[in-house]
Design an enzyme around this catalytic site. Structure first.
Site, PDB file in Angstrom:
ATOM      1  N   LYS A  83       7.244   2.658  -8.172  1.00 33.93           N
ATOM      2  CA  LYS A  83       6.826   1.834  -7.043  1.00 33.93           C
ATOM      3  C   LYS A  83       5.960   0.673  -7.521  1.00 33.93           C
ATOM      4  O   LYS A  83       5.146   0.840  -8.446  1.00 33.93           O
ATOM      5  CB  LYS A  83       6.057   2.709  -6.052  1.00 33.93           C
ATOM      6  CG  LYS A  83       5.641   2.029  -4.754  1.00 33.93           C
ATOM      7  CD  LYS A  83       4.951   3.046  -3.844  1.00 33.93           C
ATOM      8  CE  LYS A  83       4.465   2.439  -2.542  1.00 33.93           C
ATOM      9  NZ  LYS A  83       3.784   3.440  -1.679  1.00 33.93           N
ATOM     10  N   SER A 158       5.275   2.845   2.898  1.00 32.50           N
ATOM     11  CA  SER A 158       5.380   1.727   1.978  1.00 32.50           C
ATOM     12  C   SER A 158       6.271   2.004   0.769  1.00 32.50           C
ATOM     13  O   SER A 158       6.570   1.080   0.004  1.00 32.50           O
ATOM     14  CB  SER A 158       3.975   1.350   1.483  1.00 32.50           C
ATOM     15  OG  SER A 158       3.359   2.434   0.793  1.00 32.50           O
ATOM     16  N   SER A 182       3.349   7.288   3.623  1.00 28.81           N
ATOM     17  CA  SER A 182       4.089   6.256   2.902  1.00 28.81           C
ATOM     18  C   SER A 182       5.172   6.792   1.989  1.00 28.81           C
ATOM     19  O   SER A 182       6.000   6.028   1.496  1.00 28.81           O
ATOM     20  CB  SER A 182       3.125   5.393   2.076  1.00 28.81           C
ATOM     21  OG  SER A 182       2.445   4.480   2.899  1.00 28.81           O
TER      22      SER A 182
END
Length: 477
Positions: A83, A158, A182
Protein backbone atom coordinates in the site's frame (compact mmCIF):
# COMPACT_ATOMS: atom_id res chain seq x y z
CA UNK A 1 -2.21 -24.37 -16.05
CA UNK A 2 -3.21 -21.37 -18.16
CA UNK A 3 -1.96 -17.88 -17.22
CA UNK A 4 -5.28 -16.73 -15.74
CA UNK A 5 -5.52 -19.80 -13.51
CA UNK A 6 -1.93 -19.27 -12.38
CA UNK A 7 -2.63 -15.60 -11.56
CA UNK A 8 -5.47 -16.70 -9.27
CA UNK A 9 -3.59 -19.62 -7.73
CA UNK A 10 -3.22 -19.10 -3.95
CA UNK A 11 0.11 -17.66 -2.88
CA UNK A 12 0.98 -20.73 -0.81
CA UNK A 13 0.45 -22.93 -3.86
CA UNK A 14 2.57 -20.56 -5.96
CA UNK A 15 5.39 -20.91 -3.42
CA UNK A 16 5.07 -24.70 -3.67
CA UNK A 17 5.15 -24.60 -7.48
CA UNK A 18 8.33 -22.51 -7.31
CA UNK A 19 9.98 -25.02 -4.97
CA UNK A 20 9.01 -27.84 -7.30
CA UNK A 21 10.44 -25.85 -10.24
CA UNK A 22 7.13 -26.03 -12.08
CA UNK A 23 7.12 -22.24 -12.36
CA UNK A 24 9.86 -19.68 -11.80
CA UNK A 25 9.71 -16.37 -9.91
CA UNK A 26 10.44 -14.60 -13.20
CA UNK A 27 7.50 -16.30 -14.92
CA UNK A 28 5.19 -15.25 -12.10
CA UNK A 29 6.41 -11.66 -12.06
CA UNK A 30 6.10 -11.38 -15.84
CA UNK A 31 2.59 -12.82 -15.65
CA UNK A 32 1.46 -10.23 -13.08
CA UNK A 33 3.23 -7.33 -14.79
CA UNK A 34 1.46 -8.24 -18.02
CA UNK A 35 -1.91 -8.27 -16.24
CA UNK A 36 -1.12 -4.95 -14.55
CA UNK A 37 -0.24 -3.41 -17.91
CA UNK A 38 -3.49 -4.69 -19.42
CA UNK A 39 -5.94 -4.02 -16.61
CA UNK A 40 -4.55 -1.32 -14.32
CA UNK A 41 -5.48 1.54 -16.68
CA UNK A 42 -9.12 0.58 -16.11
CA UNK A 43 -8.80 -0.30 -12.42
CA UNK A 44 -6.45 2.37 -11.03
CA UNK A 45 -5.29 -0.14 -8.43
CA UNK A 46 -1.56 0.72 -8.62
CA UNK A 47 -0.05 4.18 -8.23
CA UNK A 48 3.47 2.89 -8.98
CA UNK A 49 4.50 -0.27 -10.81
CA UNK A 50 8.02 -1.48 -9.96
CA UNK A 51 8.51 -3.40 -13.21
CA UNK A 52 12.29 -2.99 -13.50
CA UNK A 53 12.97 -3.72 -9.84
CA UNK A 54 10.56 -6.69 -9.71
CA UNK A 55 11.99 -8.30 -12.85
CA UNK A 56 15.57 -7.88 -11.64
CA UNK A 57 14.77 -9.46 -8.29
CA UNK A 58 12.78 -12.24 -9.94
CA UNK A 59 15.68 -12.98 -12.28
CA UNK A 60 18.08 -13.17 -9.36
CA UNK A 61 15.74 -15.43 -7.41
CA UNK A 62 15.22 -17.68 -10.42
CA UNK A 63 18.97 -18.10 -10.85
CA UNK A 64 19.41 -18.65 -7.12
CA UNK A 65 16.78 -21.38 -7.17
CA UNK A 66 18.66 -23.22 -9.90
CA UNK A 67 21.90 -23.26 -7.92
CA UNK A 68 20.78 -23.44 -4.28
CA UNK A 69 17.20 -24.65 -3.79
CA UNK A 70 17.54 -25.55 -0.09
CA UNK A 71 16.24 -23.57 2.89
CA UNK A 72 14.03 -21.10 1.07
CA UNK A 73 11.90 -18.56 2.95
CA UNK A 74 8.18 -19.39 2.92
CA UNK A 75 7.11 -17.11 0.04
CA UNK A 76 10.27 -17.24 -2.05
CA UNK A 77 9.55 -15.63 -5.42
CA UNK A 78 5.85 -14.90 -4.81
CA UNK A 79 4.71 -11.44 -6.00
CA UNK A 80 2.75 -9.09 -3.72
CA UNK A 81 1.76 -5.44 -3.53
CA UNK A 82 2.45 -2.77 -0.88
CA UNK A 83 0.00 0.00 0.00
CA UNK A 84 1.25 3.49 -0.83
CA UNK A 85 1.26 4.48 2.84
CA UNK A 86 4.19 2.16 3.56
CA UNK A 87 7.61 3.29 2.33
CA UNK A 88 9.67 1.09 0.01
CA UNK A 89 13.26 2.30 -0.33
CA UNK A 90 13.94 4.11 -3.60
CA UNK A 91 10.28 4.02 -4.70
CA UNK A 92 7.77 6.91 -4.65
CA UNK A 93 5.52 7.03 -1.59
CA UNK A 94 2.77 9.59 -2.16
CA UNK A 95 0.19 8.86 0.55
CA UNK A 96 -2.35 9.69 -2.16
CA UNK A 97 -1.08 13.27 -2.53
CA UNK A 98 -0.52 14.12 -6.19
CA UNK A 99 2.12 16.73 -5.36
CA UNK A 100 4.18 14.00 -3.63
CA UNK A 101 3.84 11.34 -6.32
CA UNK A 102 7.56 11.57 -7.22
CA UNK A 103 8.89 11.73 -3.66
CA UNK A 104 11.02 8.62 -3.11
CA UNK A 105 11.35 6.84 0.22
CA UNK A 106 14.81 6.51 1.74
CA UNK A 107 14.16 3.26 3.65
CA UNK A 108 11.81 0.31 3.83
CA UNK A 109 8.98 0.37 6.34
CA UNK A 110 9.31 -2.30 9.03
CA UNK A 111 6.51 -4.43 7.64
CA UNK A 112 8.10 -4.21 4.16
CA UNK A 113 11.34 -5.55 5.63
CA UNK A 114 9.48 -8.52 7.07
CA UNK A 115 7.77 -9.24 3.76
CA UNK A 116 11.05 -9.09 1.87
CA UNK A 117 12.60 -11.47 4.40
CA UNK A 118 9.80 -13.93 3.70
CA UNK A 119 10.89 -14.03 0.05
CA UNK A 120 8.17 -11.88 -1.52
CA UNK A 121 8.83 -9.82 -4.64
CA UNK A 122 7.18 -6.39 -4.60
CA UNK A 123 5.26 -5.55 -7.77
CA UNK A 124 4.40 -1.97 -6.86
CA UNK A 125 2.57 0.48 -4.62
CA UNK A 126 -1.22 0.27 -4.51
CA UNK A 127 -3.66 3.16 -4.51
CA UNK A 128 -4.95 4.69 -1.28
CA UNK A 129 -7.30 7.51 -0.47
CA UNK A 130 -5.40 10.71 0.31
CA UNK A 131 -3.75 10.29 3.74
CA UNK A 132 -5.99 7.22 4.15
CA UNK A 133 -8.84 9.44 5.28
CA UNK A 134 -11.75 8.06 3.21
CA UNK A 135 -13.38 4.66 2.61
CA UNK A 136 -13.23 5.12 -1.16
CA UNK A 137 -10.07 5.59 -3.23
CA UNK A 138 -10.40 8.67 -5.43
CA UNK A 139 -7.55 11.05 -4.54
CA UNK A 140 -7.29 14.12 -6.81
CA UNK A 141 -4.57 13.86 -9.42
CA UNK A 142 -4.83 10.08 -9.67
CA UNK A 143 -7.21 7.86 -11.59
CA UNK A 144 -9.93 6.62 -9.22
CA UNK A 145 -9.58 3.03 -8.10
CA UNK A 146 -12.45 0.89 -9.38
CA UNK A 147 -14.01 -2.35 -8.26
CA UNK A 148 -13.03 -5.22 -10.59
CA UNK A 149 -16.46 -6.84 -10.11
CA UNK A 150 -18.22 -3.74 -11.43
CA UNK A 151 -16.14 -0.81 -12.65
CA UNK A 152 -18.86 1.71 -11.81
CA UNK A 153 -18.33 1.05 -8.08
CA UNK A 154 -15.59 1.75 -5.57
CA UNK A 155 -13.28 -0.97 -4.25
CA UNK A 156 -13.45 0.82 -0.90
CA UNK A 157 -10.64 2.57 0.94
CA UNK A 158 -8.23 3.36 2.10
CA UNK A 159 -6.70 0.01 1.04
CA UNK A 160 -8.88 0.09 -2.06
CA UNK A 161 -6.05 -0.38 -4.53
CA UNK A 162 -4.70 -3.36 -2.62
CA UNK A 163 -8.04 -5.17 -2.52
CA UNK A 164 -8.81 -4.37 -6.16
CA UNK A 165 -5.41 -5.57 -7.33
CA UNK A 166 -5.79 -8.82 -5.40
CA UNK A 167 -9.34 -9.48 -6.55
CA UNK A 168 -8.38 -8.76 -10.18
CA UNK A 169 -5.40 -11.11 -10.18
CA UNK A 170 -2.80 -8.32 -10.29
CA UNK A 171 -0.88 -9.76 -7.32
CA UNK A 172 -0.89 -12.98 -5.31
CA UNK A 173 -1.50 -11.38 -1.90
CA UNK A 174 -1.55 -7.79 -0.68
CA UNK A 175 -0.51 -5.74 2.33
CA UNK A 176 -2.97 -3.18 3.67
CA UNK A 177 -3.71 -1.20 6.80
CA UNK A 178 -6.75 -0.43 8.91
CA UNK A 179 -7.46 2.55 11.16
CA UNK A 180 -11.26 2.39 11.02
CA UNK A 181 -12.14 -0.29 8.48
CA UNK A 182 -9.57 0.64 5.82
CA UNK A 183 -8.68 -3.01 5.25
CA UNK A 184 -11.94 -4.78 6.08
CA UNK A 185 -14.07 -2.45 3.94
CA UNK A 186 -12.08 -3.01 0.74
CA UNK A 187 -12.04 -6.75 1.44
CA UNK A 188 -15.84 -6.66 1.55
CA UNK A 189 -16.13 -4.52 -1.59
CA UNK A 190 -13.79 -6.76 -3.60
CA UNK A 191 -14.70 -10.21 -2.25
CA UNK A 192 -11.38 -11.14 -0.60
CA UNK A 193 -10.28 -11.98 2.95
CA UNK A 194 -9.00 -9.07 5.03
CA UNK A 195 -7.79 -9.33 8.62
CA UNK A 196 -7.31 -6.39 10.98
CA UNK A 197 -4.96 -7.88 13.58
CA UNK A 198 -5.11 -7.25 17.31
CA UNK A 199 -3.38 -4.18 18.63
CA UNK A 200 0.27 -5.11 19.13
CA UNK A 201 0.25 -8.09 16.76
CA UNK A 202 2.06 -6.30 13.91
CA UNK A 203 4.78 -3.79 14.75
CA UNK A 204 4.58 -0.24 13.41
CA UNK A 205 8.38 0.05 13.48
CA UNK A 206 10.39 2.09 12.76
CA UNK A 207 7.78 4.81 13.47
CA UNK A 208 5.41 5.11 16.42
CA UNK A 209 1.81 4.01 16.58
CA UNK A 210 -1.07 5.69 14.78
CA UNK A 211 -4.27 7.01 16.37
CA UNK A 212 -3.32 5.72 19.80
CA UNK A 213 -2.74 2.21 18.46
CA UNK A 214 -6.01 2.01 16.55
CA UNK A 215 -4.33 1.83 13.12
CA UNK A 216 -2.64 -1.47 12.22
CA UNK A 217 -1.05 -3.16 9.22
CA UNK A 218 -2.68 -6.37 8.06
CA UNK A 219 -2.98 -9.01 5.33
CA UNK A 220 -5.32 -9.42 2.36
CA UNK A 221 -5.63 -12.83 0.67
CA UNK A 222 -7.93 -14.73 -1.64
CA UNK A 223 -7.96 -17.69 0.76
CA UNK A 224 -8.00 -18.00 4.53
CA UNK A 225 -4.73 -19.95 4.47
CA UNK A 226 -2.96 -17.25 2.45
CA UNK A 227 -4.25 -14.59 4.85
CA UNK A 228 -3.11 -16.59 7.88
CA UNK A 229 0.33 -17.25 6.41
CA UNK A 230 0.77 -13.59 5.49
CA UNK A 231 -0.14 -12.61 9.06
CA UNK A 232 2.50 -15.06 10.33
CA UNK A 233 5.07 -13.21 8.23
CA UNK A 234 3.94 -9.71 9.24
CA UNK A 235 3.52 -10.36 12.96
CA UNK A 236 6.15 -10.03 15.65
CA UNK A 237 7.78 -7.78 18.19
CA UNK A 238 10.38 -5.19 17.22
CA UNK A 239 12.59 -3.86 19.99
CA UNK A 240 11.08 -0.77 21.53
CA UNK A 241 7.46 -1.39 20.47
CA UNK A 242 5.06 0.33 22.92
CA UNK A 243 2.85 -2.78 23.06
CA UNK A 244 3.08 -6.27 21.60
CA UNK A 245 1.65 -9.77 21.70
CA UNK A 246 3.59 -13.04 21.95
CA UNK A 247 4.00 -15.14 18.82
CA UNK A 248 1.14 -17.62 18.38
CA UNK A 249 1.62 -21.30 19.12
CA UNK A 250 1.01 -22.94 16.71
CA UNK A 251 1.29 -20.53 13.79
CA UNK A 252 -1.81 -18.91 12.30
CA UNK A 253 -1.33 -20.95 9.13
CA UNK A 254 -1.26 -24.23 11.05
CA UNK A 255 -4.39 -23.14 12.94
CA UNK A 256 -6.29 -22.39 9.73
CA UNK A 257 -5.22 -25.66 8.08
CA UNK A 258 -6.17 -27.75 11.12
CA UNK A 259 -9.61 -26.16 11.18
CA UNK A 260 -10.62 -27.62 7.83
CA UNK A 261 -9.39 -31.12 8.77
CA UNK A 262 -10.34 -31.52 12.42
CA UNK A 263 -13.60 -32.21 14.19
CA UNK A 264 -15.34 -28.95 14.99
CA UNK A 265 -15.39 -27.78 18.60
CA UNK A 266 -18.65 -25.86 19.14
CA UNK A 267 -18.12 -22.19 19.89
CA UNK A 268 -20.46 -19.57 21.31
CA UNK A 269 -20.97 -16.89 18.66
CA UNK A 270 -23.00 -13.72 19.08
CA UNK A 271 -24.52 -12.06 16.04
CA UNK A 272 -26.39 -8.89 15.16
CA UNK A 273 -27.19 -6.79 12.11
CA UNK A 274 -27.85 -3.63 14.16
CA UNK A 275 -25.20 -1.08 15.12
CA UNK A 276 -26.53 1.43 17.70
CA UNK A 277 -27.27 4.28 17.12
CA UNK A 278 -27.15 3.80 13.33
CA UNK A 279 -29.76 1.07 13.10
CA UNK A 280 -29.93 -2.08 11.01
CA UNK A 281 -27.68 -2.76 8.05
CA UNK A 282 -29.21 -2.63 4.56
CA UNK A 283 -30.88 -5.78 3.33
CA UNK A 284 -27.95 -7.36 1.41
CA UNK A 285 -25.56 -6.84 4.33
CA UNK A 286 -28.08 -8.10 6.89
CA UNK A 287 -28.89 -11.13 4.79
CA UNK A 288 -25.20 -12.00 4.52
CA UNK A 289 -24.95 -12.02 8.33
CA UNK A 290 -28.08 -14.13 8.72
CA UNK A 291 -26.94 -16.61 6.06
CA UNK A 292 -23.53 -16.93 7.70
CA UNK A 293 -25.15 -17.42 11.11
CA UNK A 294 -27.14 -20.31 9.65
CA UNK A 295 -24.01 -21.81 8.12
CA UNK A 296 -22.12 -21.59 11.40
CA UNK A 297 -25.03 -23.18 13.25
CA UNK A 298 -25.09 -26.00 10.68
CA UNK A 299 -21.41 -26.60 11.43
CA UNK A 300 -22.32 -27.14 15.10
CA UNK A 301 -21.65 -23.73 16.64
CA UNK A 302 -24.02 -22.04 19.09
CA UNK A 303 -25.41 -18.81 17.62
CA UNK A 304 -27.03 -16.22 19.88
CA UNK A 305 -28.53 -12.83 19.03
CA UNK A 306 -26.69 -10.06 20.85
CA UNK A 307 -26.83 -6.29 21.29
CA UNK A 308 -23.85 -4.01 20.93
CA UNK A 309 -23.50 -1.00 23.24
CA UNK A 310 -24.56 2.42 21.96
CA UNK A 311 -21.61 3.75 20.00
CA UNK A 312 -22.71 7.40 20.10
CA UNK A 313 -19.98 8.31 22.65
CA UNK A 314 -17.34 6.99 20.21
CA UNK A 315 -18.21 9.25 17.28
CA UNK A 316 -16.84 12.61 18.41
CA UNK A 317 -13.56 11.45 19.98
CA UNK A 318 -12.84 9.10 17.07
CA UNK A 319 -13.40 12.02 14.69
CA UNK A 320 -10.97 14.16 16.70
CA UNK A 321 -8.24 11.51 16.32
CA UNK A 322 -9.08 11.10 12.63
CA UNK A 323 -8.68 14.86 12.08
CA UNK A 324 -5.43 14.98 13.99
CA UNK A 325 -3.88 12.32 11.74
CA UNK A 326 -4.38 14.73 8.83
CA UNK A 327 -2.80 17.56 10.81
CA UNK A 328 0.10 15.36 11.95
CA UNK A 329 1.18 14.86 8.32
CA UNK A 330 2.13 18.58 8.20
CA UNK A 331 1.18 18.78 4.54
CA UNK A 332 0.51 22.26 3.12
CA UNK A 333 -3.25 22.70 2.97
CA UNK A 334 -3.05 23.83 -0.65
CA UNK A 335 -2.13 20.30 -1.81
CA UNK A 336 -4.92 18.61 0.14
CA UNK A 337 -8.28 17.69 -1.30
CA UNK A 338 -11.25 19.67 0.01
CA UNK A 339 -12.35 17.12 2.61
CA UNK A 340 -8.88 16.73 4.10
CA UNK A 341 -8.36 20.49 4.08
CA UNK A 342 -11.56 20.78 6.09
CA UNK A 343 -10.39 18.10 8.54
CA UNK A 344 -7.04 19.85 8.91
CA UNK A 345 -8.81 23.16 9.58
CA UNK A 346 -10.94 21.52 12.28
CA UNK A 347 -7.85 19.91 13.79
CA UNK A 348 -6.18 23.31 14.06
CA UNK A 349 -8.74 24.23 16.75
CA UNK A 350 -7.99 21.13 18.84
CA UNK A 351 -5.57 21.74 21.70
CA UNK A 352 -3.44 19.11 23.40
CA UNK A 353 -5.92 18.70 26.24
CA UNK A 354 -8.80 18.03 23.83
CA UNK A 355 -6.71 15.47 21.97
CA UNK A 356 -5.82 13.65 25.19
CA UNK A 357 -9.47 13.67 26.31
CA UNK A 358 -10.50 12.19 22.95
CA UNK A 359 -7.90 9.44 23.25
CA UNK A 360 -9.03 8.63 26.79
CA UNK A 361 -12.69 8.53 25.71
CA UNK A 362 -11.89 6.16 22.85
CA UNK A 363 -9.98 3.89 25.21
CA UNK A 364 -12.87 3.90 27.73
CA UNK A 365 -15.30 2.97 24.96
CA UNK A 366 -12.89 0.27 23.86
CA UNK A 367 -13.13 -1.29 27.32
CA UNK A 368 -16.93 -1.17 27.09
CA UNK A 369 -16.86 -2.94 23.72
CA UNK A 370 -14.51 -5.65 24.99
CA UNK A 371 -16.79 -6.21 27.98
CA UNK A 372 -19.92 -6.37 25.79
CA UNK A 373 -18.42 -9.08 23.60
CA UNK A 374 -16.53 -11.01 26.28
CA UNK A 375 -19.22 -13.68 26.73
CA UNK A 376 -18.68 -14.91 23.15
CA UNK A 377 -15.83 -16.74 21.46
CA UNK A 378 -16.53 -14.59 18.40
CA UNK A 379 -19.05 -12.04 17.17
CA UNK A 380 -20.64 -11.97 13.68
CA UNK A 381 -21.53 -8.56 12.21
CA UNK A 382 -21.83 -6.67 8.94
CA UNK A 383 -18.62 -5.12 7.63
CA UNK A 384 -20.37 -1.96 6.43
CA UNK A 385 -24.00 -0.86 6.80
CA UNK A 386 -24.58 -0.86 3.04
CA UNK A 387 -22.92 -2.11 -0.12
CA UNK A 388 -20.28 -0.11 -2.08
CA UNK A 389 -21.10 3.32 -3.47
CA UNK A 390 -20.51 4.31 -7.09
CA UNK A 391 -17.23 5.95 -8.06
CA UNK A 392 -17.70 9.70 -7.59
CA UNK A 393 -21.06 9.31 -5.84
CA UNK A 394 -20.11 11.48 -2.85
CA UNK A 395 -17.78 13.92 -4.60
CA UNK A 396 -20.31 16.76 -4.84
CA UNK A 397 -21.34 16.71 -1.20
CA UNK A 398 -20.21 19.15 1.44
CA UNK A 399 -17.36 18.03 3.69
CA UNK A 400 -19.70 17.95 6.69
CA UNK A 401 -22.19 15.75 4.82
CA UNK A 402 -19.40 13.47 3.59
CA UNK A 403 -18.22 13.03 7.16
CA UNK A 404 -21.71 11.99 8.29
CA UNK A 405 -22.14 9.64 5.34
CA UNK A 406 -18.79 8.01 6.00
CA UNK A 407 -19.41 7.61 9.74
CA UNK A 408 -22.68 5.82 9.10
CA UNK A 409 -21.38 3.60 6.27
CA UNK A 410 -18.34 2.28 8.14
CA UNK A 411 -20.03 2.15 11.57
CA UNK A 412 -19.42 -1.59 12.25
CA UNK A 413 -15.63 -1.20 11.87
CA UNK A 414 -14.17 1.57 14.13
CA UNK A 415 -15.41 0.08 17.42
CA UNK A 416 -12.88 -2.72 17.07
CA UNK A 417 -10.04 -0.37 16.22
CA UNK A 418 -10.93 1.33 19.51
CA UNK A 419 -11.03 -1.96 21.43
CA UNK A 420 -7.94 -3.42 19.72
CA UNK A 421 -9.75 -6.70 19.01
CA UNK A 422 -8.96 -8.68 15.85
CA UNK A 423 -11.60 -8.45 13.11
CA UNK A 424 -11.81 -10.35 9.85
CA UNK A 425 -13.81 -9.57 6.70
CA UNK A 426 -14.87 -12.69 4.86
CA UNK A 427 -16.74 -13.13 1.56
CA UNK A 428 -19.85 -15.31 1.56
CA UNK A 429 -19.51 -16.37 -2.08
CA UNK A 430 -22.64 -14.54 -3.25
CA UNK A 431 -23.03 -11.38 -5.30
CA UNK A 432 -25.62 -8.62 -4.96
CA UNK A 433 -27.86 -7.29 -7.73
CA UNK A 434 -25.00 -5.12 -9.05
CA UNK A 435 -22.60 -8.06 -9.26
CA UNK A 436 -20.70 -6.98 -6.15
CA UNK A 437 -19.52 -9.46 -3.49
CA UNK A 438 -21.31 -9.91 -0.20
CA UNK A 439 -19.40 -10.47 3.01
CA UNK A 440 -19.44 -10.45 6.80
CA UNK A 441 -17.21 -9.45 9.70
CA UNK A 442 -16.03 -11.80 12.45
CA UNK A 443 -14.62 -10.22 15.63
CA UNK A 444 -12.61 -12.12 18.22
CA UNK A 445 -11.30 -11.67 21.70
CA UNK A 446 -8.21 -9.54 22.10
CA UNK A 447 -5.17 -11.41 20.80
CA UNK A 448 -7.27 -14.28 19.44
CA UNK A 449 -6.90 -14.15 15.67
CA UNK A 450 -6.68 -17.95 15.77
CA UNK A 451 -10.39 -18.39 16.51
CA UNK A 452 -11.37 -16.06 13.68
CA UNK A 453 -9.14 -17.93 11.23
CA UNK A 454 -10.55 -21.24 12.46
CA UNK A 455 -14.14 -20.13 11.84
CA UNK A 456 -13.22 -18.58 8.50
CA UNK A 457 -11.48 -21.78 7.37
CA UNK A 458 -14.50 -23.85 8.39
CA UNK A 459 -16.83 -21.60 6.41
CA UNK A 460 -14.46 -21.62 3.42
CA UNK A 461 -14.33 -25.43 3.44
CA UNK A 462 -18.10 -25.77 3.72
CA UNK A 463 -19.02 -22.97 1.30
CA UNK A 464 -16.00 -22.12 -0.86
CA UNK A 465 -16.16 -18.83 -2.69
CA UNK A 466 -15.22 -18.73 -6.35
CA UNK A 467 -11.66 -17.78 -7.21
CA UNK A 468 -12.61 -16.94 -10.79
CA UNK A 469 -11.57 -13.62 -12.24
CA UNK A 470 -14.07 -10.79 -11.72
CA UNK A 471 -12.64 -9.27 -14.91
CA UNK A 472 -14.38 -11.80 -17.16
CA UNK A 473 -16.02 -9.81 -19.92
CA UNK A 474 -14.11 -6.57 -19.19
CA UNK A 475 -11.94 -5.43 -22.06
CA UNK A 476 -8.46 -4.30 -21.00
CA UNK A 477 -6.72 -1.32 -22.53
Amino acid sequence: MNPTDLAFTPALDQASLIRQKQVSPLELVDLYLDRIERFNPRLGSYFTVMATEARAEAQAKTESLAHNPAELPPFFGVPLSIKDLNPVAGVPCSYGIAAARDRRATEDDGVVTRLRSAGFIILGKTATSQLASLPYTEPPGFAPARNPWNLDYTPGGSSGGAAAALAAGLCAVAQGSDGGGSLRGPALCCGVVGLKPSRGRVSFAPVGDRMGGMAVNGPLGRTVADTAALLDVMAGYVQGDPYWLPDPQPSFLVTSQRASRSAITPLRIGFTTTIPPFGCAAAPCSQAVETTAQRLAALGHHLEPMTLPDLTPLIDPFTVLWQCVIAEAQVPWVVLERFNRWLAWRAAWINSGAYQRALTQVQRLGRTIVTATAAFDAVLLPVYLHQPIRVGQWQGRSSAQTLQDVIRWIAPCPPFNASGQPALALPTGELDSHGLPLGVQLVGRSGDEATLLTLAAQLEAAHPWALRSPLDGITPF
